[in-house]
Scaffold this motif. Structure first.
Motif, mmCIF file in Angstrom:
data_model
loop_
_atom_site.group_PDB
_atom_site.id
_atom_site.type_symbol
_atom_site.label_atom_id
_atom_site.label_comp_id
_atom_site.label_asym_id
_atom_site.label_seq_id
_atom_site.Cartn_x
_atom_site.Cartn_y
_atom_site.Cartn_z
ATOM 1 N N SER A 57 -4.808 7.233 -0.577
ATOM 2 C CA SER A 57 -3.667 7.322 -1.494
ATOM 3 C C SER A 57 -3.989 6.698 -2.846
ATOM 4 O O SER A 57 -3.601 7.236 -3.902
ATOM 5 C CB SER A 57 -2.452 6.623 -0.871
ATOM 6 O OG SER A 57 -2.097 7.219 0.364
ATOM 7 N N GLY A 114 -1.223 8.987 5.477
ATOM 8 C CA GLY A 114 -1.068 7.635 5.994
ATOM 9 C C GLY A 114 -2.241 6.716 5.728
ATOM 10 O O GLY A 114 -2.321 5.635 6.320
ATOM 11 N N LYS A 115 -3.140 7.092 4.818
ATOM 12 C CA LYS A 115 -4.329 6.298 4.493
ATOM 13 C C LYS A 115 -4.129 5.610 3.148
ATOM 14 O O LYS A 115 -4.010 6.286 2.113
ATOM 15 C CB LYS A 115 -5.579 7.173 4.436
ATOM 16 C CG LYS A 115 -5.878 7.918 5.725
ATOM 17 C CD LYS A 115 -6.328 6.966 6.824
ATOM 18 C CE LYS A 115 -6.734 7.713 8.075
ATOM 19 N NZ LYS A 115 -7.174 6.801 9.149
ATOM 20 N N PRO A 116 -4.074 4.264 3.115
ATOM 21 C CA PRO A 116 -3.871 3.580 1.827
ATOM 22 C C PRO A 116 -4.998 3.813 0.831
ATOM 23 O O PRO A 116 -4.753 4.034 -0.366
ATOM 24 C CB PRO A 116 -3.770 2.099 2.220
ATOM 25 C CG PRO A 116 -3.389 2.108 3.664
ATOM 26 C CD PRO A 116 -4.032 3.317 4.238
ATOM 27 N N ALA A 119 0.830 -1.199 0.000
ATOM 28 C CA ALA A 119 0.000 0.000 0.000
ATOM 29 C C ALA A 119 0.865 1.250 0.000
ATOM 30 O O ALA A 119 1.929 1.290 0.617
ATOM 31 C CB ALA A 119 -0.922 -0.001 1.221
ATOM 32 N N TYR A 120 0.398 2.270 -0.711
ATOM 33 C CA TYR A 120 1.000 3.596 -0.658
ATOM 34 C C TYR A 120 0.319 4.377 0.463
ATOM 35 O O TYR A 120 -0.903 4.377 0.586
ATOM 36 C CB TYR A 120 0.817 4.322 -1.989
ATOM 37 C CG TYR A 120 1.595 3.719 -3.133
ATOM 38 C CD1 TYR A 120 2.908 4.099 -3.372
ATOM 39 C CD2 TYR A 120 1.013 2.786 -3.982
ATOM 40 C CE1 TYR A 120 3.634 3.556 -4.432
ATOM 41 C CE2 TYR A 120 1.730 2.238 -5.036
ATOM 42 C CZ TYR A 120 3.037 2.623 -5.256
ATOM 43 O OH TYR A 120 3.743 2.082 -6.292
ATOM 44 N N LYS A 121 1.134 5.074 1.274
ATOM 45 C CA LYS A 121 0.604 5.803 2.429
ATOM 46 C C LYS A 121 1.086 7.258 2.437
ATOM 47 O O LYS A 121 1.305 7.844 3.496
ATOM 48 C CB LYS A 121 1.022 5.121 3.727
ATOM 49 C CG LYS A 121 0.479 3.703 3.875
ATOM 50 C CD LYS A 121 0.891 3.089 5.201
ATOM 51 C CE LYS A 121 0.338 1.678 5.336
ATOM 52 N NZ LYS A 121 0.716 1.046 6.626
#
Length: 512
Positions: free
Chosen positions: A419, A414-416, A408-410
């Motif tokens: 993002s 910080g929310k996948p 996951a990208y954060k």
């Protein structure tokens, strides 16, 4: 003539003889009619109406579809509705309600639906206040009231038309599934139209009624939209508007009531024997998907797969890069179908409508409004909605990441999930190319939840035990195993040999 010389007895005998002769005559007539008189006496028009009419064919079709439905087992559903019902049946816990609502609103599709409901509620309330005269103190001129009436009328028309456009591809897909009606189609439609996703009596016919009513709703809304966009408010035919809006509202309402009151919305106790229960256990409806490496033979499952390249590595695969740039909708639908996320054509049509329909609908709605400021506002609102249509790709990127356990990208708070949606809004072509490259890099395995692995383990353990017994029996005697050399090659028969070997060995000793 009846003779009376022998009295009453002769009279009775004559009656019995006459009855017997009549029975014989009738019997001969009944035997002869099927081969001689049946084709000439039967009316061919009546035969056609009885067996060749549309109603008879429809009944035969319903019976045939119901036989297919009965062969498909029904799973137990654990949906959001069942969670709410069990929670409210016991005790109302606000923490649980809040948790479920937060889970619901985190879904981008549900977020868009919530925004649509808010817009419909606000515009509908303003239209109601203008129609009832509650805003006469604020809007003192009649021209101002007419302008506000037309603005909110066009907004509501655009919103409901957009919803029908978004739902119509799925409804066409459901109609295709009903016409095809394979076991997989039965399972998919049960989860949508049947209560608890279980079998209902004559469910195919009831589903067909609901789907047809939903199609009527879409076509009536299209007709209403054409009247609102094609005529000015003073020239608009009131009869046509009244008929179309009545059908557009009544069709989904009747479909909802029919779903609740028909067998689709009721519970039935199905008696299932042990064999069918075993089949249900061996063929569950829940499926798991996984990525497997292509380089190694045997399809080794990748527990931690990775994205193929970065977001900006769009030119790593030239064919996919050009396909993503010049035909993104087709590439998106093709990639979603091979990953197991639904029908390709439904994704293509829905994605195109999300990205194009809002702009054209609101541009056409602004044509019939004289105020320039309102016209520009509607056009800008349509552009924003069309741009937000890219969130459809972000939603399915989230589903792809969760299903295949991709990293996951954060970078966005910080929310996948946030993002993923940001990636599609900022660089949709790069995100699509990365997803397509990742699909090309792995093989997709569909793992059905069955007991086959446990059975193979049991069989392997049994074969190991059988092998140990065969080795011990070989050390005891060799003559008996040489006589049954072919039987020891099969592990299950080796168990039988192990059971019978002591008796045979003892009998040979006794014989000696």
């Amino acid at each position: 003539m009846i003779s009376v010389e022998n009295g009453i007895t002769n009279h009775q005998d004559e009656i019995e003889e006459s009855k017997g002769s009549q029975v014989k005559e009738f019997a001969s007539v009944d035997i002869s009619t099927p081969t001689q008189t049946f084709p000439s006496n039967e009316n061919p028009q009546r035969e056609f109406l009885k067996f060749g009419s549309a109603s008879a064919k429809f009944k035969e079709l319903v019976i045939e579809k119901d036989q297919i439905s009965q062969s498909v087992p029904s799973p137990r559903s654990d949906s959001l509705k069942s969670r709410f019902s069990t929670m409210f049946a016991q005790k109302l816990e606000w923490n649980s309600v809040k948790k479920i609502c937060m889970e619901w609103i985190e879904n981008p599709m549900n977020m868009a639906l919530f925004a649509w409901i808010v817009c419909v509620a606000v515009s509908g309330a303003i239209l109601f206040l203008v129609m009832t005269g509650m805003l006469n103190n604020v809007l003192k001129k009649k021209s101002e009231r007419n302008t506000w009436f037309e603005i909110n009328n066009q907004i509501l028309n655009a919103l409901f038309t957009l919803m029908c456009l978004y739902l119509h591809p799925k409804r066409f897909h459901h109609l295709v599934l009903l016409c095809r009606w394979t076991p997989n189609d039965v399972s998919a439609l049960r989860m949508i139209y049947c209560k608890n996703g279980t079998y209902k009596p004559h469910e195919w016919a009831h589903m067909m009624v609901v789907v047809i009513l939903l199609h009527v709703n879409c076509f009536a809304q299209y007709a209403l939209c054409s009247l609102n966009l094609g005529y000015k408010r003073s020239e608009r035919p009131a009869i046509g508007v009244g008929i179309t809006i009545s059908i557009a509202i009544a069709a989904p309402a009747i479909a909802g009531l029919y779903t609740i009151l028909s067998p689709l919305g009721k519970d039935y106790d199905c008696e299932i024997d042990e064999e069918s229960q075993v089949q249900v256990r061996e063929k569950p409806f829940e499926k798991k998907y996984a990525f497997a490496s292509k380089d190694q033979q045997g399809g080794i499952i990748e527990n931690r797969p990775k994205w193929s390249g970065g977001i900006l590595d769009i030119w790593n695969d030239l064919s996919l890069s050009y396909l993503s740039l010049f035909c993104p909708f087709c590439a998106f639908g093709w990639n979603m179908e091979r990953l197991g996320f639904g029908n390709m054509y439904v994704h293509i049509a829905t994605f195109m409508l999300f990205c194009m329909a809002p702009f054209w609908i609101f541009v056409l709605a602004s044509v019939r409004i004289d105020d320039d400021n309102v016209r520009q506002t509607l056009v800008a609102f349509g552009i924003i909605l069309s741009f937000c249509g890219l969130l459809y790709g972000g939603f399915w990127r989230i589903q792809m990441r969760k299903r295949f356990n991709l990293p996951a990208y954060k970078f966005c708070f910080g929310k996948p999930s946030l993002s993923d949606c940001t990636l599609w809004l900022c660089c949709c072509w790069c995100s699509l190319a990365q997803e397509a490259r990742t699909g090309n890099s792995y093989d997709i395995l569909e793992d059905k939840l069955s007991m086959k692995e446990i059975d193979t383990r049991d069989q392997s353990s049994v074969s190991c035990l059988a092998g140990q017994d065969v080795v011990s029996s070989k050390s005891d005697t060799s003559s008996s195993l040489e006589r049954r050399k072919d039987e020891t090659m099969n592990p299950p028969i080796a168990l039988l040999i192990q059971r019978e070997a002591p008796t045979l060995f003892s009998e040979s000793k006794r014989g000696k």
